[in-house]
Design a protein around this motif. Structure first.
Motif, PDB file in Angstrom:
ATOM      1  N   ILE A 287      -4.082   0.399  -2.509  1.00 18.96           N
ATOM      2  CA  ILE A 287      -3.654  -0.938  -2.139  1.00 18.96           C
ATOM      3  C   ILE A 287      -3.485  -1.778  -3.385  1.00 18.96           C
ATOM      4  CG2 ILE A 287      -4.304  -3.019  -0.879  1.00 18.96           C
ATOM      5  CD1 ILE A 287      -5.926  -1.024   0.927  1.00 18.96           C
TER       6      ILE A 287
ATOM      7  N   GLY B 166       1.543  -4.698   4.048  1.00 20.90           N
ATOM      8  CA  GLY B 166       0.628  -4.870   5.158  1.00 20.90           C
ATOM      9  C   GLY B 166      -0.065  -6.209   5.175  1.00 20.90           C
TER      10      GLY B 166
ATOM     11  N   ARG C 229      -3.407  -3.093   8.526  1.00 20.68           N
ATOM     12  CA  ARG C 229      -2.178  -2.331   8.769  1.00 20.68           C
ATOM     13  C   ARG C 229      -2.175  -0.963   8.096  1.00 20.68           C
ATOM     14  NH1 ARG C 229       1.578  -0.155  11.533  1.00 20.68           N
ATOM     15  NH2 ARG C 229       3.571   0.091  10.522  1.00 20.68           N
ATOM     16  N   CYS C 230      -2.669  -0.856   6.878  1.00 19.46           N
ATOM     17  CA  CYS C 230      -2.577   0.415   6.159  1.00 19.46           C
ATOM     18  C   CYS C 230      -3.328   1.541   6.860  1.00 19.46           C
ATOM     19  CB  CYS C 230      -3.052   0.273   4.718  1.00 19.46           C
ATOM     20  SG  CYS C 230      -4.791  -0.090   4.539  1.00 19.46           S
TER      21      CYS C 230
ATOM     22  N   TYR D 254       0.839  -1.190   0.000  1.00 23.05           N
ATOM     23  CA  TYR D 254       0.000   0.000   0.000  1.00 23.05           C
ATOM     24  C   TYR D 254       0.872   1.236   0.000  1.00 23.05           C
ATOM     25  CZ  TYR D 254       1.138   0.145   4.954  1.00 23.05           C
ATOM     26  OH  TYR D 254       1.819   0.189   6.145  1.00 23.05           O
ATOM     27  N   ARG D 255       0.269   2.347  -0.394  1.00 20.33           N
ATOM     28  CA  ARG D 255       0.971   3.620  -0.302  1.00 20.33           C
ATOM     29  C   ARG D 255       0.027   4.636   0.307  1.00 20.33           C
ATOM     30  NH1 ARG D 255       0.873   6.573  -5.919  1.00 20.33           N
ATOM     31  NH2 ARG D 255      -0.870   5.532  -6.907  1.00 20.33           N
ATOM     32  N   LEU D 256       0.596   5.537   1.082  1.00 16.73           N
ATOM     33  CA  LEU D 256      -0.157   6.624   1.684  1.00 16.73           C
ATOM     34  C   LEU D 256       0.073   7.867   0.843  1.00 16.73           C
ATOM     35  CD1 LEU D 256       0.620   6.056   5.468  1.00 16.73           C
ATOM     36  CD2 LEU D 256      -1.279   5.155   4.104  1.00 16.73           C
TER      37      LEU D 256
ATOM     38  N   SER E 223      -5.292   5.939   0.769  1.00 15.42           N
ATOM     39  CA  SER E 223      -4.520   4.701   0.709  1.00 15.42           C
ATOM     40  C   SER E 223      -4.841   3.991  -0.592  1.00 15.42           C
ATOM     41  CB  SER E 223      -4.879   3.772   1.871  1.00 15.42           C
ATOM     42  OG  SER E 223      -4.549   4.341   3.087  1.00 15.42           O
TER      43      SER E 223
END
Length: 87
Positions: A84, A33, A37-38, A17-19, A82
Motif C-alpha cells: 500500500i 482504495g 478495499r484492498c 495498492y497492488r496485489l 498487498s
C-alpha cells in the motif's frame, strides 16, 4: 475478511495498492482504495469459487485478477500480498 487495524483505519483515506503473487513476487493488479478495499478481492474470489462449485459452469468466464487469486488459493497459500502506498 482481513481489515486494517482500527488505529490505522481511522487515518486511512485514499491509497494506491497492488496485489502480489507470493510465489513469484509479481504484481498482478494495481488499484486505488478507500477503507478496506484492498482486502476485498480475495474475499470476492472465495465467494466466486464457492459459487462455481455449487453452480457449475454458470460462471466459467475468468478475469485475470480472479484467475491469479484462485491459483494462489489453490496452492494453499494463506494470503495475497498487498503493498500500500498512501496518496
Amino acid at each position: 475478511m482481513v481489515n486494517f487495524p482500527p488505529e490505522l483505519f481511522g487515518r486511512l483515506e485514499n491509497y494506491v495498492y497492488r496485489l502480489i503473487d507470493p510465489a513469484t513476487g509479481s504484481t498482478f493488479y494495481v488499484g486505488r482504495g478507500v477503507k478496506n478495499r484492498c482486502f476485498s478481492h480475495v474475499d470476492a474470489a472465495r465467494r466466486r469459487i464457492a459459487a462455481l462449485e455449487t453452480e457449475g459452469d454458470l460462471l466459467t468466464a475468468e478475469d485475470g485478477k480472479f484467475s491469479v487469486i484462485k491459483s494462489i488459493l489453490n496452492r494453499n497459500e494463506d494470503a495475497v500480498s498487498s503493498y500500500i502506498d498512501m496518496v
